[in-house]
Design an enzyme around this catalytic site. Structure first.
Site, PDB file in Angstrom:
ATOM      1  N   ASN A   9       0.926  -1.111  -0.142  1.00  0.00           N
ATOM      2  CA  ASN A   9       0.140   0.087   0.179  1.00  0.00           C
ATOM      3  C   ASN A   9       0.981   1.246   0.057  1.00  0.00           C
ATOM      4  O   ASN A   9       1.466   1.353   1.175  1.00  0.00           O
ATOM      5  CB  ASN A   9      -1.021  -0.144   1.182  1.00  0.00           C
ATOM      6  CG  ASN A   9      -1.624   0.996   1.368  1.00  0.00           C
ATOM      7  OD1 ASN A   9      -1.724   2.000   0.508  1.00  0.00           O
ATOM      8  ND2 ASN A   9      -2.389   1.472   2.643  1.00  0.00           N
ATOM      9  N   LYS A  11       0.209   4.253  -0.328  1.00  0.00           N
ATOM     10  CA  LYS A  11      -0.536   5.398   0.293  1.00  0.00           C
ATOM     11  C   LYS A  11      -0.025   6.514  -0.790  1.00  0.00           C
ATOM     12  O   LYS A  11      -0.475   6.434  -1.980  1.00  0.00           O
ATOM     13  CB  LYS A  11      -0.079   5.646   1.785  1.00  0.00           C
ATOM     14  CG  LYS A  11      -0.213   4.389   2.517  1.00  0.00           C
ATOM     15  CD  LYS A  11      -0.008   4.563   4.172  1.00  0.00           C
ATOM     16  CE  LYS A  11      -0.299   3.309   4.911  1.00  0.00           C
ATOM     17  NZ  LYS A  11       0.071   3.127   6.356  1.00  0.00           N
ATOM     18  N   HIS A  97      -9.253   1.096   5.620  1.00  0.00           N
ATOM     19  CA  HIS A  97      -7.877   1.271   6.046  1.00  0.00           C
ATOM     20  C   HIS A  97      -8.441   2.325   7.274  1.00  0.00           C
ATOM     21  O   HIS A  97      -9.382   3.244   7.183  1.00  0.00           O
ATOM     22  CB  HIS A  97      -7.114   1.789   5.294  1.00  0.00           C
ATOM     23  CG  HIS A  97      -5.699   2.076   5.392  1.00  0.00           C
ATOM     24  ND1 HIS A  97      -5.039   2.906   6.513  1.00  0.00           N
ATOM     25  CD2 HIS A  97      -4.723   1.126   5.270  1.00  0.00           C
ATOM     26  CE1 HIS A  97      -4.011   2.652   6.578  1.00  0.00           C
ATOM     27  NE2 HIS A  97      -3.549   1.603   6.060  1.00  0.00           N
ATOM     28  N   GLU A  99      -6.673   4.840   7.881  1.00  0.00           N
ATOM     29  CA  GLU A  99      -6.508   6.198   7.697  1.00  0.00           C
ATOM     30  C   GLU A  99      -7.669   6.846   7.094  1.00  0.00           C
ATOM     31  O   GLU A  99      -8.043   7.969   7.381  1.00  0.00           O
ATOM     32  CB  GLU A  99      -5.264   6.536   6.957  1.00  0.00           C
ATOM     33  CG  GLU A  99      -4.023   6.166   7.554  1.00  0.00           C
ATOM     34  CD  GLU A  99      -2.809   5.407   6.706  1.00  0.00           C
ATOM     35  OE1 GLU A  99      -2.928   5.660   5.483  1.00  0.00           O
ATOM     36  OE2 GLU A  99      -2.033   5.116   7.468  1.00  0.00           O
ATOM     37  N   GLU A 169      -4.704  -4.772  10.700  1.00  0.00           N
ATOM     38  CA  GLU A 169      -3.755  -3.807  11.199  1.00  0.00           C
ATOM     39  C   GLU A 169      -3.969  -2.913  12.300  1.00  0.00           C
ATOM     40  O   GLU A 169      -4.829  -2.268  12.468  1.00  0.00           O
ATOM     41  CB  GLU A 169      -3.766  -2.525   9.727  1.00  0.00           C
ATOM     42  CG  GLU A 169      -3.593  -3.286   8.493  1.00  0.00           C
ATOM     43  CD  GLU A 169      -3.114  -2.176   7.695  1.00  0.00           C
ATOM     44  OE1 GLU A 169      -1.980  -2.602   6.889  1.00  0.00           O
ATOM     45  OE2 GLU A 169      -3.641  -1.248   7.375  1.00  0.00           O
ATOM     46  N   GLY A 175       2.805   2.716  10.722  1.00  0.00           N
ATOM     47  CA  GLY A 175       3.704   3.778  10.489  1.00  0.00           C
ATOM     48  C   GLY A 175       4.534   4.107  11.829  1.00  0.00           C
ATOM     49  O   GLY A 175       5.340   5.385  11.935  1.00  0.00           O
ATOM     50  N   SER A 215       4.039  -1.730  10.251  1.00  0.00           N
ATOM     51  CA  SER A 215       5.322  -1.908  10.648  1.00  0.00           C
ATOM     52  C   SER A 215       5.934  -3.191  10.315  1.00  0.00           C
ATOM     53  O   SER A 215       7.000  -3.538  11.027  1.00  0.00           O
ATOM     54  CB  SER A 215       5.635  -1.341  12.100  1.00  0.00           C
ATOM     55  OG  SER A 215       5.423   0.022  12.204  1.00  0.00           O
TER      56      SER A 215
HETATM   57  P1  13P Z   1       3.361   0.715   7.524  1.00  0.00           P
HETATM   58  O1  13P Z   1       3.937  -0.582   6.977  1.00  0.00           O
HETATM   59  O2  13P Z   1       4.192   2.052   6.988  1.00  0.00           O
HETATM   60  O3  13P Z   1       3.300   0.551   9.099  1.00  0.00           O
HETATM   61  O4  13P Z   1       1.789   0.730   7.155  1.00  0.00           O
HETATM   62  C1  13P Z   1       0.860  -0.177   7.299  1.00  0.00           C
HETATM   63  C2  13P Z   1      -0.226   0.033   6.484  1.00  0.00           C
HETATM   64  O5  13P Z   1      -0.910   0.843   6.961  1.00  0.00           O
HETATM   65  C3  13P Z   1      -0.604  -0.719   5.314  1.00  0.00           C
HETATM   66  O6  13P Z   1      -1.851  -0.546   4.836  1.00  0.00           O
END
Ligand code: 13P
Length: 252
Positions: A9, A11, A97, A99, A169, A175, A215
């Site tokens: 992903n 983003k 997600h 976010e 997640e 992150g 992560s």
């Molecule tokens: P990170 O791997 O940067 O922690 O993000 C995970 C994520 O949100 C994948 O959708």
């Protein structure tokens, strides 16, 4: 059969030239690998989907979108529909997600609509779930995830549910550089699989892929993926560097 999947992903990252380079690099590295029953998915921003699907035609990865609007067409300025995605040969789409739940206030009901609209057009949803840090600290993580599945996912009929990929997640791991431990991931994945079995069948629960995200990187992927209920990963930051992403694919 249960599939092993690593999905990147991206983003809101990469300029056009950087995206071109990253897709090409991943494609080239995958060329030298035997993926067998592993599936690799790249989920770049919308404007780069065509670039990715074009290269994917002669390569060993599939393409996913990061979002969708749950209507077939119409006056929804700035949005992208499932028919647009499928006309571009996009096979997967991330929904739920954290976010999007946080910054765009996407509700359980809205996610259920997105899910239905994707499935209507045979696009595979990667449905994200996961708890916030205070929820984990309060010991409410199982309840939170169960509610997310109940309210957005479990209205599906068995045949539709069989198409879905689930991604656990934990929000506190996204992150932050603090991944869930292998034990924490396994425990939640087994719990999710148990819920699918209770709602549907043992066979469906055994066949559904449950990915871990948060992560996950080249260093910890092997340990996370070695758990019986962890079927791969949804990778954020580490999907932005081809070497790291490919090392994660190799860990599966
Ligand atoms: P990170 O791997 O940067 O922690 O993000 C995970 C994520 O949100 C994948 O959708």
């Amino acid at each position: 059969m249960r599939k092993k999947i690593v999905a990147g992903n991206w983003k809101m990252n990469k300029t056009f030239l950087e995206a071109e380079e990253l897709v090409a690099h991943v494609a080239e590295d995958l060329e030298t690998r035997k993926l067998e029953n592993k599936i690799v998915v790249l989920c770049p921003p919308f404007p780069y989907l065509e670039l990715a699907t074009d290269i994917a035609k002669d390569s060993k990865f599939s393409v996913g979108a990061q979002n969708v609007y749950p209507e077939d067409s119409g006056a929804f300025t700035g949005e992208v529909s499932p028919p647009i995605l499928s006309s571009m040969e996009v096979e997967y789409c991330i929904i739920g997600h954290s976010e999007r739940r946080k910054y765009f206030e996407e509700s359980h009901e809205f996610l259920a609509r997105k899910l239905d609209s994707l499935l209507k057009h045979n696009i595979i949803p990667i449905f994200c779930c996961g708890e916030l840090l205070p929820e984990r600290k309060a010991g409410k993580h199982f309840k939170v995830v169960e509610k997310q599945l109940n309210e957005s996912l479990f209205h599906l009929k068995k045949d539709s549910m069989a198409m879905v990929v689930i991604a656990y997640e934990p929000v506190w791991a996204i992150g932050t550089g603090v991944n869930a431990t292998a034990e924490q991931a396994q425990e939640m994945h087994a719990f999710i699989r148990g819920l699918v079995e209770k709602k549907y069948t043992k066979k469906l629960a055994g066949d559904i892929s449950i990915l871990y995200g948060g992560s996950c990187n080249a260093k910890n992927a092997k340990e996370l993926f070695s758990n019986p209920d962890v079927d791969g990963g949804l990778i954020g930051g580490a999907s932005l560097k081809a070497e790291d992403f490919i090392a994660i694919v190799d860990s599966l």
